[in-house]
Design an enzyme around this catalytic site. Structure first.
Site, short mmCIF file in Angstrom:
data_model
loop_
_atom_site.label_atom_id
_atom_site.label_comp_id
_atom_site.label_asym_id
_atom_site.label_seq_id
_atom_site.Cartn_x
_atom_site.Cartn_y
_atom_site.Cartn_z
N SER A 191 0.84 -1.14 0.07
CA SER A 191 0.11 -0.31 0.06
C SER A 191 1.19 1.09 0.45
O SER A 191 1.80 1.65 1.09
CB SER A 191 -0.92 0.19 0.69
OG SER A 191 -1.37 1.85 1.33
N HIS A 245 -1.12 -1.37 -4.13
CA HIS A 245 -2.11 -1.08 -4.05
C HIS A 245 -2.25 0.18 -3.59
O HIS A 245 -1.18 0.49 -2.91
CB HIS A 245 -1.81 -1.94 -2.65
CG HIS A 245 -3.16 -2.06 -2.08
ND1 HIS A 245 -4.48 -2.55 -2.42
CD2 HIS A 245 -4.09 -0.95 -1.31
CE1 HIS A 245 -5.40 -2.17 -1.32
NE2 HIS A 245 -5.79 -1.35 -0.68
N ASP A 250 -4.39 3.28 -2.32
CA ASP A 250 -5.48 3.32 -1.28
C ASP A 250 -6.48 5.34 -1.95
O ASP A 250 -5.87 5.81 -1.23
CB ASP A 250 -5.30 3.32 0.27
CG ASP A 250 -4.52 2.01 0.85
OD1 ASP A 250 -5.96 1.27 0.30
OD2 ASP A 250 -3.54 2.01 1.04
N MET A 310 -9.05 7.62 -0.69
CA MET A 310 -10.08 7.97 0.66
C MET A 310 -10.89 9.10 -0.01
O MET A 310 -10.11 10.64 -0.40
CB MET A 310 -9.66 7.66 1.50
CG MET A 310 -8.67 6.38 1.85
SD MET A 310 -7.83 7.08 3.79
CE MET A 310 -7.22 5.37 3.66
N HIS A 339 -7.96 0.61 -4.51
CA HIS A 339 -8.68 0.01 -3.82
C HIS A 339 -9.35 1.42 -3.33
O HIS A 339 -8.91 2.66 -2.64
CB HIS A 339 -8.46 -0.23 -2.29
CG HIS A 339 -9.25 -0.82 -1.17
ND1 HIS A 339 -8.25 -0.51 0.47
CD2 HIS A 339 -10.42 -0.63 -1.00
CE1 HIS A 339 -9.55 -0.69 1.74
NE2 HIS A 339 -10.83 -0.57 0.16
N MET A 354 -12.04 3.55 -1.65
CA MET A 354 -13.18 3.87 0.13
C MET A 354 -13.47 5.25 -0.25
O MET A 354 -13.19 6.44 0.28
CB MET A 354 -11.95 3.95 1.14
CG MET A 354 -10.90 2.25 1.59
SD MET A 354 -9.82 2.36 2.96
CE MET A 354 -8.83 2.66 0.98
N MET A 391 -11.00 -6.13 5.02
CA MET A 391 -10.44 -4.93 5.56
C MET A 391 -10.12 -5.72 6.81
O MET A 391 -11.21 -6.20 8.25
CB MET A 391 -11.03 -4.03 5.44
CG MET A 391 -11.15 -3.07 4.97
SD MET A 391 -9.64 -2.71 3.87
CE MET A 391 -9.26 -1.81 5.42
N GLY A 421 -9.53 3.63 6.44
CA GLY A 421 -8.84 4.83 7.24
C GLY A 421 -7.42 5.46 7.17
O GLY A 421 -6.80 6.88 6.03
N PHE A 422 -6.48 4.27 7.37
CA PHE A 422 -5.58 4.58 7.74
C PHE A 422 -4.49 3.79 7.63
O PHE A 422 -5.07 2.25 8.25
CB PHE A 422 -5.82 5.30 9.03
CG PHE A 422 -6.06 6.66 9.70
CD1 PHE A 422 -6.11 7.57 9.03
CD2 PHE A 422 -7.05 6.64 10.16
CE1 PHE A 422 -6.46 9.02 9.51
CE2 PHE A 422 -8.37 7.16 10.27
CZ PHE A 422 -7.59 8.73 10.17
N GLY A 430 -1.06 1.31 9.36
CA GLY A 430 -0.13 1.32 10.52
C GLY A 430 -0.99 1.49 11.61
O GLY A 430 -0.86 1.00 13.05
N ASP A 461 -6.25 -6.89 4.05
CA ASP A 461 -5.53 -5.87 3.86
C ASP A 461 -5.52 -4.95 6.12
O ASP A 461 -6.51 -4.70 5.79
CB ASP A 461 -6.10 -4.63 3.08
CG ASP A 461 -6.13 -3.34 3.03
OD1 ASP A 461 -5.09 -2.72 3.42
OD2 ASP A 461 -6.85 -2.50 2.10
N GLY A 470 -2.85 -4.01 9.23
CA GLY A 470 -2.00 -4.65 10.36
C GLY A 470 -1.74 -6.27 9.40
O GLY A 470 -0.76 -6.61 10.37
C1 DX5 Z 1 -6.39 1.41 4.90
C2 DX5 Z 1 -6.51 0.95 3.88
C3 DX5 Z 1 -4.22 0.15 3.85
C4 DX5 Z 1 -3.91 0.21 4.95
C5 DX5 Z 1 -2.49 -1.02 4.73
O1 DX5 Z 1 -7.71 1.64 5.04
O2 DX5 Z 1 -6.89 0.05 2.79
O3 DX5 Z 1 -4.27 -0.70 2.54
O4 DX5 Z 1 -3.14 1.78 4.44
O5 DX5 Z 1 -1.47 0.64 6.16
P1 DX5 Z 1 -0.78 -0.79 7.07
O6 DX5 Z 1 -0.18 -2.55 6.29
O7 DX5 Z 1 0.50 -0.20 7.91
O8 DX5 Z 1 -1.74 -1.42 7.81
ZN ZN Z 2 -5.67 -0.59 1.58
#
Ligand code: DX5
Ligand code: ZN
Length: 235
Positions: free
Chosen positions: A22, A47, A49, A51, A80, A82, A151, A156-157, A159, A189, A191
């Site tokens: 990502s 990937h 993201d 948003m 992806h 969102m 998910m 949204g974030f 980490g 996707d 953690g």
């Molecule tokens: C979250 C995203 C993920 C995210 C994964 O909304 O869809 O793709 O960036 O980030 P890590 O791998 O750091 O959890």
């Molecule tokens: Zn994602």
């Protein structure tokens, strides 16, 4: 089984797992270089993201940035979304170079229509399930999708910590995919790191998204970070 056969079996298993870093965890000031670097480092997809600050509580990038990044990517773009609504933006992301477009069924009233529109735009269709979204949402859609994105954090974030309850969902989805007889990718996707990757793969995932775990340590570490995730397949 002899040592050579074992090694061959491991290599096949590792090659079967697709890694989709990502770029949310990349250096946004050097995004083109970052995309080229992860592709050179051996990822399978990129990937992206997207948003909208409305469907999820964060804002990232739109189709113009994806279009600008596409020439820097030697691997397919795994986009992806969102965002809500989805349908008015499908064509723009397809034109920007997306190979896979994944959406969330809660983003609009007609997920089947959205899936058809993505297909009509020439892209592979992905559907993403939030941690609280039941697998039953897929009951009438299995014939229309190429990928399911689980998910394992709330979107949204980057980490965030892996939500353990999603392992059962991954197992259920693996059984549903196998029963369908269709070639549907099972992507996870949120953690995903060296430790959680092994359990995610054991539960049935075929494709891992990893932001933090790919980009930690900077460009010199990308190849090692990607290999470590792939090696989780044989741990
Ligand atoms: C979250 C995203 C993920 C995210 C994964 O909304 O869809 O793709 O960036 O980030 P890590 O791998 O750091 O959890
Ligand atoms: Zn994602």
């Amino acid at each position: 089984m002899g040592h050579t056969q074992n090694v061959e079996k491991w290599l096949t298993k590792m090659a079967d797992i697709k890694i989709s870093p990502s770029i949310l965890s990349a250096d946004f000031a050097r995004l083109g270089e970052e995309v080229a670097a992860i592709c050179d480092a051996g990822c399978d997809y990129v990937h992206v993201d997207v948003m909208d600050g409305h469907f999820v509580p964060n804002l990232t990038i739109g189709p113009d940035v994806v279009k600008a990044l596409a020439p820097h990517a030697s691997k397919p773009l795994d986009v992806h979304l969102m965002i809500a609504p989805v349908d008015p933006y499908i064509e723009a992301f397809a034109q920007a170079g997306a190979e896979i477009i994944t959406f969330h069924p809660e983003a609009g009233p007609h997920p089947h229509r959205t899936a058809q529109a993505i297909k009509a735009a020439g892209c592979k269709v992905g559907i993403s399930l939030n941690p609280a979204t039941p697998v039953s949402v897929l009951d009438s859609l299995m014939g229309d999708i190429d990928l399911i994105l689980v998910m394992s954090v709330n979107p949204g974030f980057g980490g965030q910590s892996f939500i353990e309850s999603q392992l059962e969902k991954i197992k259920t989805l693996r059984a549903m995919i196998d029963a369908s007889g269709r070639d549907i990718e099972l992507e996870v996707d949120g953690g995903v790191n060296r430790e959680t990757a092994a359990r995610v793969i054991a539960a049935g995932a075929s494709m891992l998204v990893a932001g933090t775990a790919t980009f930690q340590g900077g460009p010199d570490k990308y190849a090692e970070n990607i290999s470590a995730l792939r090696e989780a397949a044989v741990r």
